[in-house]
Design an enzyme around this catalytic site. Structure first.
Site, PDB file in Angstrom:
ATOM      1  N   GLY A 139       9.539  12.640  -5.773  1.00 48.66           N
ATOM      2  CA  GLY A 139       9.489  13.439  -6.767  1.00 48.66           C
ATOM      3  C   GLY A 139       9.884  13.386  -8.410  1.00 48.66           C
ATOM      4  O   GLY A 139      10.575  12.238  -8.419  1.00 48.66           O
ATOM      5  N   HIS A 140       9.906  14.265  -9.487  1.00 48.40           N
ATOM      6  CA  HIS A 140      10.137  14.359 -10.732  1.00 48.40           C
ATOM      7  C   HIS A 140      11.880  13.858 -10.857  1.00 48.40           C
ATOM      8  O   HIS A 140      12.502  14.434 -10.386  1.00 48.40           O
ATOM      9  CB  HIS A 140       9.850  15.301 -11.669  1.00 48.40           C
ATOM     10  CG  HIS A 140      10.152  16.529 -11.282  1.00 48.40           C
ATOM     11  ND1 HIS A 140       9.631  17.657 -12.046  1.00 48.40           N
ATOM     12  CD2 HIS A 140      11.088  16.990 -10.366  1.00 48.40           C
ATOM     13  CE1 HIS A 140      10.145  18.840 -11.265  1.00 48.40           C
ATOM     14  NE2 HIS A 140      10.919  18.577 -10.502  1.00 48.40           N
ATOM     15  N   ASN A 141      12.139  13.165 -11.876  1.00 50.21           N
ATOM     16  CA  ASN A 141      13.425  12.538 -12.281  1.00 50.21           C
ATOM     17  C   ASN A 141      14.151  11.911 -11.104  1.00 50.21           C
ATOM     18  O   ASN A 141      15.377  11.760 -11.483  1.00 50.21           O
ATOM     19  CB  ASN A 141      14.045  13.825 -12.735  1.00 50.21           C
ATOM     20  CG  ASN A 141      13.331  14.388 -13.889  1.00 50.21           C
ATOM     21  OD1 ASN A 141      12.423  15.231 -13.601  1.00 50.21           O
ATOM     22  ND2 ASN A 141      13.411  13.717 -15.044  1.00 50.21           N
TER      23      ASN A 141
END
Lengths: 321, 321, 321
Positions: free
Chosen positions: C220-222
């Site tokens: 997922g993001h980050n």
């Protein structure tokens, strides 16, 4: 290039604290912000970064603004306002090709000229795609599927592959049940990278309006997802499932076939649903995480749980005498 | 266009009840059927729809036919007959291109002229593909893999990527173990969208004849899947696994490496297999679904299960005295 | 073609037992080896195959060499030596096209001429790709992502699709939070087939040097993955997760958002992480596998675990009196 804080406030219906003429050209986190960037803060725990961030301005609530030494946009819901602000600062740029020359389009398709079809996308015969819809690279859409307006499909997604239907023949081999239904995807949907949505067996598989699907989700044939339901990555949904509206389904859940889930049900990550859920609420599964050594002990006892329970009952009987 | 009920009966070896000359041109569910459609009913619970469906005819058993006011095709296994009927009503249409001009084919491949290779498919050097096999769009087949006859591979599947093999070097970094085996896929196999089957490390990964794999399945290097085994979506199978014939593996299962599973084993959805299964039967894992509040309590006690068991034993000792 | 055992020994810094001039041209398992093949044995259980294998030579330890009647290369770590030997026997062959003519490359990209870009790969604007990196067929890399040197990305992987970020609007619909961060992938990374790594919301998603990711992993993001961490197939990692260096994450794990995992943590397959792991060690989840009949009983009792515990306590109280 950019906007003054005053201009942004006007568009967001926000109140300015500090310098209205301050110039904003990008968005960033408090840590990465420079003097042209705007940030947002929603939780009190980030207040300590007010003194160190180089941000030009911060989007926050009235309450937090009172203790913020920076220029501020005051709103009720900072993250929501920030989401809208991002759309102002980073407006959609139409790509050079709205229909990329490497895309392969079948016969008899109705693709709105305001849709964008990316590189190496393959679209089967008779597909309909609405205005403002954006299909990223390497997506495959099988024949006769319908995609609504303003829907965003990420790379590698496969819409309308055959549902998984077979029947045993007399010799033990499997006879394919042809899948002649379609997939109908609503408006304002987002479909994540490498997500797969199977076509219906006879009737259609239906994804409602405003549904948001993360990456690597699997949706089986004839499943119906209600409007505005959100599903996180890697969740596996079998066939003929009916999920209500405004549900929040966590990542890596598994939902068995023919299950019905009411509106506004929430599943935490990894939840395993094998029966219908008839009452809104939050549901979970799993054992939690343990050190392997302790877990091995618990697993042994899990196998004995019914015996443990019977032995407890016997003891209770004895103690009742 | 279409067939009379009598013609269909002859092809399916079924008995007609009612009007033999009744014309059938499509298949549908009881709800969506019109006067040109044929349906099937296998379960008594659908009997109540007999009075409302507009279907021209229904495929069902002798028993249900007795109470059905419609034209009927009487068979022993309605869903099996219906599967065969679908193949008559919706015959395979060869696409305009059996080798799509956008497909990329490596050197030294042996692709049967009766195979269909879809748009943007990429096939590596030395790949063999049998007659009647259909490779959908955006599939990747790595060099030297072999695919049998009449096999159907759905969009986005990746056959023959490297197995996951590394060895720690003296400095703590990982040295790749080159994967020089192949994938061999049998005849009459179906492989779902975005499923990945890794090539073997030294020997091959083997998918038997008649195996049916749903979407987003992962099969690790050197794994062997026996003939006619069916695996539902999102199941993760590690390396060097050996699964027997005629197994039924549910969705979202996980099977650890070097596990051996006997013929005719059934795993329910979400089952987690870490040891070999030597006895045919049905196997399961997981905690089931609970409201989050109750689940949190059970999870706490799961951690204490061994202690709970020890305390129970102590009590039993006491009560024995 | 091939090498003498003596030549291989020199390159691997190994000791030869037997015939130095013996010619080796391929690698194989003990079972599949012919008189031109070299094998390796690391575990004593394979010793019984010494008498039946047709291999020309075997890589093994001093200890096992003593009882091996074959030509041998003696090393401390046979599998590590064999991994290096494979790279000698099967050297990388540059493909005919280092930039395949069907690949679609955006504007302003910096692609090292020593990188290989496969068929039907789609690369967005402003992407950077380092020397020696190999991108297989049908991969999609979104704009502005950066891939290091000597990194291998398998078919169907999607790097840099939007992270999953939405905020509820006043009418209950979802407003997209634009994802303006990037993905930065380090050097010597391997990314499996159909794996997806989302771009950051504001800051970047970061995959460290030497990280090995199997197929169908979701990141997922980050999220940040530390150097040399290895993750097996189908593991789902949510957003803003921070995984340390040298971790070993099993297949089909799920890791919730904002979780922090220390260096050198090991998760067994199927582990479910919802809280940070602050101590190195081995962690697990799940109930193990049971026959369905027994499992159903245990699941019922799992629901009652807290009640069972309370009843046990009451009995203990009674017995204390």
């Amino acid at each position: 290039m950019g906007y003054t804080l005053g201009q942004l406030a006007k568009q967001l219906n926000a109140k300015v604290k500090g310098d209205k003429s301050c110039l904003i050209s990008r968005a960033a986190t408090l840590t990465q912000a420079d003097s042209t960037a705007i940030c947002y803060v929603e939780q009190a725990k980030h207040v300590k970064q007010f003194s160190t961030t180089k941000a030009a301005a911060i989007v926050l609530t009235e309450e937090l603004a009172a203790i913020c030494p920076k220029n501020a946009l005051i709103v009720k819901k900072p993250r929501l306002a920030f989401a809208k602000l991002l759309q102002i600062l980073y407006p959609f740029k139409k790509p050079k090709h709205t229909l990329h020359p490497t895309a392969v389009i079948g016969e008899g398709c109705q693709i709105d000229p305001e849709a964008v079809i990316g590189a190496n996308v393959v679209i089967g015969d008779g597909v309909k795609i609405g205005a403002g819809t954006y299909i990223n690279a390497n997506v495959t859409i099988y024949p006769h599927c319908e995609i609504g307006e303003r829907t965003l499909i990420h790379a590698g997604a496969v819409i309308g592959a055959d549902g998984f239907g077979f029947e045993t023949d007399s010799d033990g081999s499997w006879v394919k049940v042809l899948q002649i239904g379609r997939v109908k995807v609503g408006d304002d949907v987002e479909i994540g990278a490498n997500t797969t949505i199977d076509r219906g067996a006879l009737d259609d598989t239906v994804i409602g309006n405003g549904v948001k699907l993360d990456n690597q989700i699997m949706i089986g044939h004839n499943t119906i997802i209600g409007d505005h339901t959100v599903i996180a990555g890697c969740t596996a949904i079998a066939g003929s499932v009916n999920i209500g509206q405004h549900c929040l389904i966590g990542g890596d859940c598994s939902i068995g076939d023919h299950v019905m889930i009411k509106d506004r049900v929430m599943l935490t990550g990894g939840a395993m649903v094998t029966k219908s859920i008839k009452t809104p609420g939050i549901y979970s599964s799993g054992t939690g995480l343990m050190s392997r050594r302790d877990w091995q002990k618990s697993v042994v006892r899990f196998r004995q749980l019914d015996t443990i329970y019977q032995r407890l009952r016997e003891l209770e009987e004895k103690n009742r005498e």
